[in-house]
Design a protein around this motif. Sequence first.
Motif, PDB file in Angstrom:
ATOM      1  N   VAL A  58       0.733  -0.836   0.051  1.00 46.73           N
ATOM      2  CA  VAL A  58       0.051   0.270  -0.087  1.00 46.73           C
ATOM      3  C   VAL A  58       0.499   1.547   0.171  1.00 46.73           C
ATOM      4  CG1 VAL A  58      -1.949   1.373   1.191  1.00 46.73           C
ATOM      5  CG2 VAL A  58      -1.589  -1.187   0.960  1.00 46.73           C
ATOM      6  N   GLY A  59       1.683   1.461   0.915  1.00 44.08           N
ATOM      7  CA  GLY A  59       2.901   2.512   0.720  1.00 44.08           C
ATOM      8  C   GLY A  59       3.413   2.797   0.080  1.00 44.08           C
ATOM      9  N   ALA A  60       4.038   1.427  -0.741  1.00 40.38           N
ATOM     10  CA  ALA A  60       5.039   1.506  -1.770  1.00 40.38           C
ATOM     11  C   ALA A  60       4.434   1.788  -3.027  1.00 40.38           C
ATOM     12  CB  ALA A  60       5.681   0.679  -1.819  1.00 40.38           C
ATOM     13  N   GLY A  61       3.042   1.144  -3.529  1.00 43.97           N
ATOM     14  CA  GLY A  61       2.185   1.393  -4.695  1.00 43.97           C
ATOM     15  C   GLY A  61       2.232   2.872  -4.438  1.00 43.97           C
ATOM     16  N   LEU A  62       1.607   3.788  -3.508  1.00 43.65           N
ATOM     17  CA  LEU A  62       0.927   4.826  -3.489  1.00 43.65           C
ATOM     18  C   LEU A  62       2.054   5.597  -3.831  1.00 43.65           C
ATOM     19  CD1 LEU A  62      -1.483   5.124  -0.408  1.00 43.65           C
ATOM     20  CD2 LEU A  62      -2.505   5.232  -2.390  1.00 43.65           C
ATOM     21  N   ALA A  63       3.451   5.620  -3.042  1.00 46.18           N
ATOM     22  CA  ALA A  63       4.074   6.326  -3.847  1.00 46.18           C
ATOM     23  C   ALA A  63       5.059   6.522  -5.089  1.00 46.18           C
ATOM     24  CB  ALA A  63       5.746   5.721  -2.596  1.00 46.18           C
ATOM     25  N   GLY A  64       4.713   5.335  -5.665  1.00 42.39           N
ATOM     26  CA  GLY A  64       5.526   4.897  -7.253  1.00 42.39           C
ATOM     27  C   GLY A  64       3.852   5.153  -7.556  1.00 42.39           C
ATOM     28  N   GLY A  65       3.313   5.694  -7.277  1.00 39.73           N
ATOM     29  CA  GLY A  65       1.961   6.241  -7.940  1.00 39.73           C
ATOM     30  C   GLY A  65       1.761   7.633  -8.459  1.00 39.73           C
ATOM     31  N   LEU A  66       1.783   8.228  -6.657  1.00 37.02           N
ATOM     32  CA  LEU A  66       2.695   9.488  -7.547  1.00 37.02           C
ATOM     33  C   LEU A  66       3.472   9.884  -7.739  1.00 37.02           C
ATOM     34  CD1 LEU A  66       1.811  12.683  -5.662  1.00 37.02           C
ATOM     35  CD2 LEU A  66       3.707  11.611  -4.398  1.00 37.02           C
ATOM     36  N   PHE A  67       4.436   9.294  -7.909  1.00 36.78           N
ATOM     37  CA  PHE A  67       5.740   9.627  -9.210  1.00 36.78           C
ATOM     38  C   PHE A  67       5.306   9.386 -10.884  1.00 36.78           C
ATOM     39  CE2 PHE A  67       9.258   8.094 -12.011  1.00 36.78           C
ATOM     40  CZ  PHE A  67      10.149   9.265 -11.312  1.00 36.78           C
TER      41      PHE A  67
ATOM     42  N   GLU B 132      -2.567   2.141  -9.165  1.00 34.44           N
ATOM     43  CA  GLU B 132      -3.478   2.417 -10.712  1.00 34.44           C
ATOM     44  C   GLU B 132      -3.879   3.920 -10.153  1.00 34.44           C
ATOM     45  OE1 GLU B 132      -5.702  -0.897 -11.317  1.00 34.44           O
ATOM     46  OE2 GLU B 132      -3.753  -1.838 -12.934  1.00 34.44           O
ATOM     47  N   MET B 133      -4.908   4.542  -8.680  1.00 35.19           N
ATOM     48  CA  MET B 133      -5.812   4.993  -8.363  1.00 35.19           C
ATOM     49  C   MET B 133      -5.603   5.940  -8.966  1.00 35.19           C
ATOM     50  SD  MET B 133      -7.398   2.949  -4.608  1.00 35.19           S
ATOM     51  CE  MET B 133      -5.664   3.382  -3.938  1.00 35.19           C
ATOM     52  N   LEU B 134      -3.938   6.177  -8.989  1.00 34.79           N
ATOM     53  CA  LEU B 134      -3.723   7.683  -8.435  1.00 34.79           C
ATOM     54  C   LEU B 134      -3.198   7.777 -10.586  1.00 34.79           C
ATOM     55  CD1 LEU B 134      -1.304   7.947  -5.474  1.00 34.79           C
ATOM     56  CD2 LEU B 134      -2.983   8.915  -6.183  1.00 34.79           C
ATOM     57  N   CYS B 135      -2.403   6.731 -10.770  1.00 39.19           N
ATOM     58  CA  CYS B 135      -2.377   6.875 -12.178  1.00 39.19           C
ATOM     59  C   CYS B 135      -2.894   5.621 -13.265  1.00 39.19           C
ATOM     60  CB  CYS B 135      -0.230   6.584 -12.308  1.00 39.19           C
ATOM     61  SG  CYS B 135       0.169   6.813 -14.110  1.00 39.19           S
ATOM     62  N   PRO B 136      -3.836   6.243 -13.743  1.00 39.97           N
ATOM     63  CA  PRO B 136      -4.749   5.178 -14.553  1.00 39.97           C
ATOM     64  C   PRO B 136      -3.435   4.216 -15.027  1.00 39.97           C
ATOM     65  CG  PRO B 136      -5.816   6.638 -13.660  1.00 39.97           C
ATOM     66  CD  PRO B 136      -4.261   6.957 -14.071  1.00 39.97           C
TER      67      PRO B 136
END
Length: 446
Positions: A248-257, A418-422
């Motif tokens: 969850v944490g790493a995925g959100l950080a990567g998605g924001l990037f 995917e929630m941040l960067c589809p």
Amino acid sequence: MRTPLVVLDRQRKLARLRAKRSMRTAVVVGSAVAGGVAAVGFAKLCDAAMEAHAWLVGPRHWLGPVLLLVGFPLVVWLTRKLAPAAAGSGIPQVIAASEIGRRRDEAGKPIPDDRVSLKTAALKVALAALFLVFGASIGREGPTVQVVAAVMAFLTSRLRGGPRRRTILIAGGAAGVSAAFNTPIAGIVFAVEELAKGFDKRATSVVILAVVSAGVAAFALGGNYAYFGDLAGSAGWSTWLSAPLIGVGAGLAGGLFSRLLSAWMTGDNPVRRLREARPLGFAALCGVAAATTAALTKGVAYGAGYAEAKNLLLGHFASGWRLAAGKWISTLAAAVSGAPGGIFAPSLATGAGLGALFAHVAPWAGGREAVTLGMAAYLTGVVQAPLTSAVILMEMTRDPGLVGPLLLACLVARKCSEMLCPVPLYHTLARAWTTPRRRSEAEAAT
């Protein structure tokens, strides 16, 4: 009843056909071996570049930020002047070149594709190494994909009746991942999952052949090594419990990037407009961001981040906060600047920092396992290729006990990203390399 002459003529035709097929196979194998040799040479050059940076900075800590301030606009200017198609990772260029057929002039002759040309590949190698001398947070793995694809495309360009150009580019990209990380299985998975979303099954044999051939060349020159050493172990309940949380944490950080990089590279916003209107000034601003980050993190943001990630894996644990935050910001600055350089290795370092941070705050988490999961999950969050990320870490660490937790962390990370960067990052950037506007800009810059 067939006459002996007819049978003999048919046998001769079959023999000629087999000889042509064998020759085509030999050319593909030879081009993949050449690509593997180029990948190893590029890796050694990058290692030497990072050693040169460490020697230049040494006790002169003030020199590191100064090099970044000078290096960003200089490398971007050289890239735009000499090889516009060498900008960025190189993977989007390979995807774009494989999806769009070769252009031809009025006489029907193929027009050279600068995205996968030998000139672009050679200059990308030189400019990426120069960028590492200045201390930029970039990796060589993405550029290696473009370099090996360019080598294979050039050496097989005169083949007739053999694999299609798209297949060759996909195989070259897969061979590049295999040779860069010494992970042949990950190269195959990367080709299927990222370079070609569901390409035809006939291409599979060519991809495997290219990966194996390039891997043999890399093995012969670099030896049988694990990227981060032999770290075999077993996963307990604490690792399975940590996997989705790290995901969850790493995925959100990567998605924001990925969301920021995609928007600033292809979207309609003030940052993109400034980047296009004042590319050198924008690169200088990116240099300021990277230099400030390097100063605040006491130098951990320099280079690819391989040494820092390996130290965490080997048990030299720290909170991970400086590494994670420093690499996240400095890698984003380098990627959006327009200079050559990949994001794979810096992403692994960022993920290692996130994993170490999780192990620091979660008493049940094993330090090395959390670092490994963080690397795979953050890389998944950035590129949204969970199988590739999991396989890369499995092959690099050679720890079969983490197979299940790695897959779980990567799948969770992809959903969060995917929630941040589809749309996956590389495919968003690849579209920019297929539009007439981007092509005309690249040609005008020369």
